[in-house]
Enzyme design. Sequence first.
Site: not given
Length: 167
Positions: A93, A96, A119
């Site tokens: 998740r 995602e 960074s």
Amino acid sequence: MEQETPTKASIVSSLMAVKRRSGKTFSQIAEETGLTNVYVAQLLRRQAQLKPDTVPKLRASLPGFVDSQIQLMMEPPLRSYDPSIIQDPTIYRLNEAVMHFGESIKEIINEDFGDGIMSAIDFFCSVDKVKGVDGKERVVLTFDGKYLPHTEHKVENMVSRRKVPKE
């Protein structure tokens, strides 16, 4: 008889065992050491290097560490991961979410800062729990990275291509 070099997995297992025996959470250890909770987890997973100034604080927070474990944590780590970890629902998740929101985040970074990136080296990360307006618990992930502008690749700025005047 030559001793076998311990695997990263066995080292991590021994470090996490000290944490487990302490009964402390990553956030409790973080509070006691002045580190972020994610960085504490990174140290115990051998994804970050323990710095000398932090050793006394970590020893005070987790007195179960032996000298050899502290020495291992002070070595530069092999920052790697098991590719199968993506199968874990939480990590899936997170991936995602970054894929879904990534393009918008990138555009906002470029709009606010210019052509560059955040960074992942000069980077802080923490996980916090808050109550939402509906009273339900919410996860707050903070990614705090230094802005790094992309540079124009001029030969004159490339040290390896500089022409040294002949004497």
